[in-house]
Write an enzyme that holds these catalytic residues in place. Structure first.
Site, PDB file in Angstrom:
ATOM      1  N   GLY A 181       0.817  -1.212   0.000  1.00 33.62           N
ATOM      2  CA  GLY A 181       0.000   0.000   0.000  1.00 33.62           C
ATOM      3  C   GLY A 181       0.847   1.256   0.000  1.00 33.62           C
ATOM      4  N   ASP A 210       5.250 -10.072   5.960  1.00 34.74           N
ATOM      5  CA  ASP A 210       4.577 -11.157   5.241  1.00 34.74           C
ATOM      6  C   ASP A 210       5.356 -11.607   4.008  1.00 34.74           C
ATOM      7  OD1 ASP A 210       2.578 -11.030   7.082  1.00 34.74           O
ATOM      8  OD2 ASP A 210       1.101 -10.082   5.776  1.00 34.74           O
TER       9      ASP A 210
END
Length: 440
Positions: A181, A210
């Site tokens: 993002g 992640d």
């Protein structure tokens, strides 16, 4: 399929300034451990993939190699830089900030470096976050702590207002540290800069525990994250093994990508079941997860289950769905659901159960970087500085097949990096745990 044109990195102009790095480069000899700036790092690393493209070697897609250049685009004495950290906490934030400031200051002689507080909010006047001036003395010890000196926040802000702020402060280089993002926000900022005809370089440094940013081998913070997760698995195994019919249930981070669950489970090798977002599973039925856990307890007396937070979301479809500040759907809590359903299953069968549930998510996010990530953060910061000083923009630094490279932001955010159910990593998990190929 990606094409050669997808790997082109934008340049702000010709490099005419002699680089302060030139003396170091002058004594550097060619070897297999460095890539000349005129060369490329090929995208394909297996012969069959390259052959399938049916083009000449010079036409094969490849990345711009990272590293210092003999000629640069920015005059360091006239350069002001800005640094911002965005998104959730991640081990290594402070390492990157420190390395950027030290490299800009000592290697290139940049005198003014600004830090923007609390993510992209720091550029927007109405949020009231003062701009920090970053100096070598200020950042000298911050790598010893978790978190980020600059603070962070989620969510995008108006790119027009952000570029207004950059213009007002006379900033010509912006280092954006964050994940998917954040990089989308950086792309919007870069596009606004281009629309105004300004010369401001925007370079991203990939942060996500992640490990879900595509076209880089690994994002910083991931090594520390799965290392910390192994401690939760160790504790879960100790609890399960010390009680009759003991079950240790561990939930780790991983919204869309199960890399932490996979690597932590392999590192500790005590997990019997690993559940990730990329592989669906059923709870009920003779081939379901609950029956498999029951069978494991009958055979071995204990079991350890590791689940990524994004796994099994189809089992939670009745939960109301909202979004966070970044626009990500808030997940249902698969860990709590599994705890409830496992307990209910064994109560119904009349089998005594001792279940311990561990969720180490916030602990994993907030710790300092481990030695591997500390080194990786420093090297990413160095090549980010080299890239901006050389006039590259709208790109993220990373490593591909062990080589440091420049990745265009549009390519990096084109898709998400996930565990391949047909790949060798998931095969290793199945081999290590002994779990069925599927719970169908």
């Amino acid at each position: 399929m990606v094409e050669a044109c997808d790997f082109l990195v934008k340049a702000l102009g010709p490099r005419r300034v002699d680089s302060p790095m030139a003396p170091l480069l002058a004594v550097r000899k060619q070897s297999i451990h460095n890539v000349d700036e005129t060369d490329r790092v090929l995208f394909d690393d297996i012969a069959s993939a390259a052959i399938t493209r049916g083009v000449t070697a010079s036409e094969l897609p490849g990345f711009e190699p990272a590293g210092p250049r003999k000629k640069i685009d920015f005059d360091p004495s006239k350069t002001r830089a800005g640094i911002v950290t965005c998104g959730g906490l991640c081990p290594g934030f402070n390492d990157v900030i420190r390395a950027l400031v030290l490299e800009l200051s000592f290697r290139y002689g940049v005198k003014r470096i600004f830090g923007f507080r609390n993510g992209y909010q720091g550029f927007i006047a109405r949020h009231g976050h003062p701009v920090m001036e970053l100096t070598p003395d200020l950042v000298s010890h911050i790598h010893e702590d978790g978190g980020t000196l600059l603070g962070t926040s989620r969510g995008q802000q108006d790119s027009v207002e952000i570029v207004d702020c950059l213009e007002q402060l006379g900033i010509s280089q912006l280092f954006v540290i964050g994940g998917d993002g954040t990089l989308r926000g950086a792309l919007s900022i870069s596009q606004e800069i281009a629309s105004r005809g300004l010369k401001i370089a925007v370079v991203g440094i990939p942060k996500t525990i992640d490990n879900d940013i595509m076209y880089i081998d690994q994002s910083f913070g991931f090594q520390t994250a799965f290392s910390m997760a192994t401690e939760a698995i160790r504790a879960a195994h100790a609890e399960a093994d010390s009680s009759p019919n003991g079950v240790g249930l561990v939930k780790v981070m991983g919204r869309h990508s199960g890399f932490i669950a996979c690597y932590a489970s392999l590192a500790k090798s005590d997990a019997n079941f690993v559940l990730i977002p990329e592989v669906s599973f059923r709870l009920d039925g003779p081939q379901g997860l609950l029956a498999a856990i029951e069978d494991r307890l009958k055979r071995r007396g204990h079991a350890v289950v590791v689940v990524a937070e994004g796994a099994g979301q189809s089992l939670l479809e009745q939960c109301p769905r909202t979004t966070d500040a970044s626009g990500n759907a808030r997940l249902g809590d698969i860990g709590l659901l599994l705890r409830q359903r496992i307990c209910e299953h064994f109560a119904a069968t009349g089998i005594d159960l001792n279940l311990k549930y561990i969720d180490p998510s916030d602990l994993i996010r907030s710790v300092p970087a481990n030695p591997f990530d500390s080194v990786y953060c420093l090297r990413l910061a160095h090549i980010a500085v080299h890239a901006t000083m050389s006039g590259w923009t709208e790109m993220v630094v990373g490593r591909w097949h062990g080589r440091f490279v420049h990745v265009p932001i549009p390519l990096a955010i084109q898709e998400r990096n996930t565990v391949d159910p047909n790949g060798d990593l998931w095969m290793s998990v199945l081999e290590s745990t002994g779990q069925p190929v599927s719970f169908a």
